[in-house]
Write an enzyme that holds these catalytic residues in place. Structure first.
Site, short mmCIF file in Angstrom:
data_model
loop_
_atom_site.label_atom_id
_atom_site.label_comp_id
_atom_site.label_asym_id
_atom_site.label_seq_id
_atom_site.Cartn_x
_atom_site.Cartn_y
_atom_site.Cartn_z
N ARG A 55 15.64 8.15 -13.84
CA ARG A 55 15.37 8.34 -12.41
C ARG A 55 13.89 8.62 -12.15
O ARG A 55 13.38 8.36 -11.07
CB ARG A 55 16.26 9.46 -11.84
CG ARG A 55 16.01 9.79 -10.40
CD ARG A 55 17.23 10.28 -9.63
NE ARG A 55 18.11 11.15 -10.39
CZ ARG A 55 17.88 12.42 -10.69
NH1 ARG A 55 16.76 12.99 -10.31
NH2 ARG A 55 18.78 13.13 -11.37
N TYR A 107 10.99 -3.54 14.40
CA TYR A 107 12.24 -3.83 13.71
C TYR A 107 13.31 -2.83 14.17
O TYR A 107 13.10 -1.62 14.07
CB TYR A 107 12.03 -3.78 12.20
CG TYR A 107 13.33 -3.85 11.44
CD1 TYR A 107 14.17 -4.96 11.61
CD2 TYR A 107 13.74 -2.83 10.61
CE1 TYR A 107 15.39 -5.03 10.94
CE2 TYR A 107 14.94 -2.90 9.94
CZ TYR A 107 15.76 -4.00 10.11
OH TYR A 107 16.96 -4.07 9.47
N ASP A 179 3.61 -0.38 9.15
CA ASP A 179 4.58 -1.29 8.55
C ASP A 179 3.95 -2.69 8.63
O ASP A 179 3.88 -3.29 9.69
CB ASP A 179 5.91 -1.24 9.32
CG ASP A 179 6.97 -2.18 8.74
OD1 ASP A 179 6.61 -3.11 8.01
OD2 ASP A 179 8.16 -1.99 9.06
N LYS A 204 11.12 -8.80 1.88
CA LYS A 204 10.61 -9.98 2.60
C LYS A 204 9.59 -10.72 1.73
O LYS A 204 9.90 -11.08 0.62
CB LYS A 204 10.02 -9.55 3.95
CG LYS A 204 10.88 -8.53 4.70
CD LYS A 204 12.26 -9.04 5.03
CE LYS A 204 12.99 -8.04 5.89
NZ LYS A 204 14.42 -8.05 5.77
N1 PLP Z 1 10.39 -3.32 8.52
C1 PLP Z 1 10.46 -4.57 9.01
C2 PLP Z 1 9.34 -5.11 9.82
C3 PLP Z 1 11.61 -5.36 8.78
O1 PLP Z 1 11.67 -6.60 9.29
C4 PLP Z 1 12.67 -4.81 8.01
C5 PLP Z 1 13.89 -5.60 7.76
O2 PLP Z 1 14.10 -6.65 8.35
C6 PLP Z 1 12.54 -3.51 7.51
C7 PLP Z 1 11.40 -2.79 7.78
C8 PLP Z 1 13.64 -2.88 6.69
O3 PLP Z 1 13.59 -3.39 5.39
P1 PLP Z 1 14.88 -3.58 4.45
O4 PLP Z 1 15.77 -4.60 5.09
O5 PLP Z 1 14.28 -4.02 3.15
O6 PLP Z 1 15.55 -2.25 4.34
#
Ligand code: PLP
Length: 385
Positions: A55, A107, A179, A204
């Site tokens: 871990r 998101y 982000d 992504k």
């Molecule tokens: N941030 C953005 C801009 C996203 O598009 C997403 C998912 O689509 C996330 C965070 C969350 O990521 P995850 O799906 O890997 O948990």
């Protein structure tokens, strides 16, 4: 085991997995280390001081983290089992009764998490369209713990000036979290522009093959209060990525610069093509001169404007779903950042969120541009209009 290649360009760091190889077999490719625990000798000392328990310690995870750290030009990078696990770890660093400034129109999973988390913990959540600097300035007049922005935003493709957001966040005593999922560190170095934490859904484009769930956080100051809290949280709460996923992610990272440059090149060409189609009312893509954030994007993005765009189809939900349904090559699925082009009708996923019901979000892949243009052209031309 790695040798440092920090002085190299991102393409070189990525292609050589920041110098990692399989130290046991001398293989060019680092191996997948699956052990959950590590041996001690007769004197009860660990055989390797780096490794005690899975871990906390895993060489494959470290190799992926180190490669991403170098691409981010960060001092520290941590991987998580999903983007949302990384998001949650940042939010858990905010004390009960604190205050968070959160961008609107990002998101939806982050917004939903923030709303329920802040309500449970007595944290004030102020939601602001931070791409309007005046609104962000007003929100930063009161002290805050974190300011959370998404650049480019998904699916509105808004562009926030990270340097301005950094200055305003500091005035509010807040850490700025960016982000940058739709930009990747190849296009936007959020930390060098003033972000305290750079976050990505590595599910992504960082992985890029739609086969790994992962998230990342990076920083320039590992001694900061927020990073110390995030490190402790990941360690104590056990939000760790598995070694197989870390290995796949490292494999994906090796072609990241190549992939995102091609995706962005395709995206810009397709955005221009779609702008000229009769049945498309609007194209939202930061690479277009018509995009309100274009001048900022030009300054803060390099190697292209990313792989994400939204288009408004003439008509409403029915017409947009009709276009999506007639596509033969572009695949209908949620998510973004893979080598294959995906389309999504966001209002189906997020009803009543203010997203126009004629909006289709496209994540552009690396296919031949003429095939993408032909597919969209055919889907747009049908008699329903
Ligand atoms: N941030 C953005 C801009 C996203 O598009 C997403 C998912 O689509 C996330 C965070 C969350 O990521 P995850 O799906 O890997 O948990």
């Amino acid at each position: 085991m790695h040798r440092t290649v920090k002085q190299y360009h991102p393409a070189t760091i990525a292609a050589q997995a920041s110098g990692h190889f399989d130290v046991d077999s001398s293989g060019v490719i680092p191996g997948i280390k699956l052990a959950t625990t590590y041996l001690r000798g007769p004197d009860y000392a660990l055989l390797s001081n780096d490794n005690s328990y899975g871990r906390d310690d895993n060489d494959t995870v470290r190799a992926a983290e180190e490669t991403l750290r170098q691409l981010e030009e960060a001092e520290a990078t941590l991987l998580f089992p999903s983007g949302m696990a990384a998001v949650a770890s940042v939010f858990r660093a905010v004390p009960n009764g604190g205050r968070i400034v959160l961008q609107t129109g990002i998101y939806h999973g982050v917004t939903a998490f923030a709303e329920s988390f802040c309500a449970r913990r007595g944290i004030e959540l102020e939601r602001v369209d931070v791409s309007d600097a005046d609104l962000l300035r007003a929100a930063c007049e009161k002290p805050a713990d974190i300011v959370w922005i998404e650049v480019p935003s998904n699916p509105w493709l808004k562009i926030t000036d990270i340097a301005v957001a950094s200055k305003l966040s500091r005035e509010a005593g807040a850490f700025l979290v960016v982000d940058g999922t739709a930009a990747t560190p190849i296009m936007t170095k959020a930390l060098s522009l003033g972000a305290d934490i750079s976050m990505h859904s590595a599910t992504k484009a960082l992985n890029g093959h739609s086969d790994v769930m992962a998230g990342s956080l990076s920083c320039l100051n590992p001694e900061s209060v927020i990073w110390q809290s995030i490190m402790r949280d990941r360690h104590d709460a056990g939000a760790i990525i598995g070694p197989f996923e870390a290995w796949l992610l490292l494999r994906g990272l090796r072609t990241l610069p190549l992939r995102v440059e091609k995706m962005s090149e395709n995206a810009l060409a397709l955005a221009r093509f779609l702008e000229s189609r009769e049945n498309v009312d609007e194209v939202w893509y930061p690479g277009l001169g018509s995009s309100p954030g274009h001048h900022i994007a030009k300054r803060q993005m390099r190697s292209g404007f990313g792989y994400l765009m939204s288009i408004l189809i003439r008509g409403g939900s029915l017409e947009a779903l009709g276009v999506a349904g007639r596509l033969e090559l572009v695949r209908r699925a949620t998510s973004l950042g893979g080598v294959e082009t995906l389309v999504e009708h966001r209002a189906t996923i997020e009803p009543q969120s203010g997203i126009p019901d004629n909006l289709l979000r496209l994540s552009i892949g690396i296919e031949h541009i003429h095939d993408l243009e032909m597919d969209l052209d055919r889907a747009l031309k049908t008699k329903i209009f």
